[in-house]
Design an enzyme around this catalytic site. Structure first.
Site, PDB file in Angstrom:
ATOM      1  N   HIS A  19      -9.914  21.410  11.224  1.00 28.16           N
ATOM      2  CA  HIS A  19      -9.358  22.740  11.499  1.00 28.16           C
ATOM      3  C   HIS A  19      -7.969  22.910  10.884  1.00 28.16           C
ATOM      4  O   HIS A  19      -7.462  24.026  10.804  1.00 28.16           O
ATOM      5  CB  HIS A  19      -9.278  22.941  13.016  1.00 28.16           C
ATOM      6  CG  HIS A  19      -9.797  24.248  13.509  1.00 28.16           C
ATOM      7  ND1 HIS A  19     -10.591  25.099  12.781  1.00 28.16           N
ATOM      8  CD2 HIS A  19      -9.617  24.865  14.718  1.00 28.16           C
ATOM      9  CE1 HIS A  19     -10.884  26.173  13.506  1.00 28.16           C
ATOM     10  NE2 HIS A  19     -10.310  26.064  14.670  1.00 28.16           N
ATOM     11  N   ASN A  77      -6.117  30.080  17.964  1.00 27.59           N
ATOM     12  CA  ASN A  77      -6.561  31.380  18.465  1.00 27.59           C
ATOM     13  C   ASN A  77      -5.432  32.372  18.684  1.00 27.59           C
ATOM     14  O   ASN A  77      -5.685  33.520  19.035  1.00 27.59           O
ATOM     15  CB  ASN A  77      -7.393  31.217  19.743  1.00 27.59           C
ATOM     16  CG  ASN A  77      -6.609  30.607  20.888  1.00 27.59           C
ATOM     17  OD1 ASN A  77      -5.529  30.071  20.686  1.00 27.59           O
ATOM     18  ND2 ASN A  77      -7.157  30.668  22.082  1.00 27.59           N
ATOM     19  N   ASP A 102     -10.090  26.660   7.178  1.00 30.80           N
ATOM     20  CA  ASP A 102     -11.331  25.891   7.102  1.00 30.80           C
ATOM     21  C   ASP A 102     -12.531  26.828   7.147  1.00 30.80           C
ATOM     22  O   ASP A 102     -12.465  27.893   7.748  1.00 30.80           O
ATOM     23  CB  ASP A 102     -11.392  24.884   8.254  1.00 30.80           C
ATOM     24  CG  ASP A 102     -11.299  25.549   9.618  1.00 30.80           C
ATOM     25  OD1 ASP A 102     -10.306  26.255   9.875  1.00 30.80           O
ATOM     26  OD2 ASP A 102     -12.220  25.376  10.442  1.00 30.80           O
ATOM     27  N   ASN A 123     -11.448  31.797  14.926  1.00 27.27           N
ATOM     28  CA  ASN A 123     -10.469  32.370  15.854  1.00 27.27           C
ATOM     29  C   ASN A 123      -9.112  32.654  15.224  1.00 27.27           C
ATOM     30  O   ASN A 123      -8.409  33.571  15.641  1.00 27.27           O
ATOM     31  CB  ASN A 123     -10.300  31.468  17.076  1.00 27.27           C
ATOM     32  CG  ASN A 123     -11.507  31.514  17.984  1.00 27.27           C
ATOM     33  OD1 ASN A 123     -12.214  32.517  18.058  1.00 27.27           O
ATOM     34  ND2 ASN A 123     -11.766  30.413  18.679  1.00 27.27           N
TER      35      ASN A 123
END
Length: 197
Positions: A19, A77, A102, A123
């Site tokens: 991520h 997020n 990503d 997100n």
């Protein structure tokens, strides 16, 4: 003026996870420009300012434009909080923002550049769209592949790359940084022609 935003999660726990490839690319760009990412608490981000011209990143030259390299302090997020604040501070429109993130739908070793689009369940992109009130920013999509078997995507993106992929990932981080530089100097079509795989 450009904002180049590497999406990821802060802290050492997440530093080498799938991520966080956006962070890795922004860190590589800062290294190339010989600038340090410095904490700006009011913006909830680490920021490094530099310039880019046809001569290169961090090198003054004819037609040089300002670039702010960004790594948010928020979790993925809530990435849009930092991006929204910095966009307002620098007076940049969504079309002058590049998000490096990503991408599950691309295999490791693949890059795709594009402008606009949905968030595809990501997100960080969702938060950026909400805070910018637009999805019309540029994206550098860094392939991480799909989780094996029945592993949940949320667990997969928060895990580290296996040792067998680390060399490929290092090459891709450098190539994604090259793609960002080309995007800023030569425009999206030229960068797509060269780097979309």
């Amino acid at each position: 003026m450009w904002l180049v935003v590497g999406l990821g999660n802060p802290g050492p726990t997440y530093a080498h996870t799938r991520h966080n490839v956006g962070y890795m690319v922004v860190e590589e760009l800062a290294r190339r420009a010989h600038v340090a990412l410095k904490s700006v608490p009011k913006m909830r981000a680490d920021v490094a300012e530099t310039r880019i011209s046809a001569v290169g990143l961090g090198i003054p030259g004819p037609g040089a434009v300002r670039v702010a390299l960004v790594r948010s302090h928020t979790y993925m997020n809530e990435s849009g909080i930092a991006v929204g604040r910095l966009a307002a501070f620098y007076g940049v429109a969504p079309a002058e923002i590049v998000a490096v993130h990503d991408e599950l739908d691309l295999d490791v070793g693949q890059l795709r550049l594009k402008k606009g689009g949905g968030d595809n369940g990501h997100n960080g992109l969702k938060s950026m769209r909400a805070h910018l009130h637009s999805g019309d920013f540029l994206r550098v999509r860094f392939g991480i592949g799909r989780p094996p078997g029945r592993q949940a995507p949320a667990d997969f993106v928060l895990s580290s790359f296996p040792a067998s992929q680390r060399d490929v990932v290092a090459v891709e981080v450098a190539r994604a940084a090259d793609a960002v530089e080309t995007l800023l100097t030569d425009g999206l079509p030229a960068a797509q022609n060269r780097y979309n795989s």
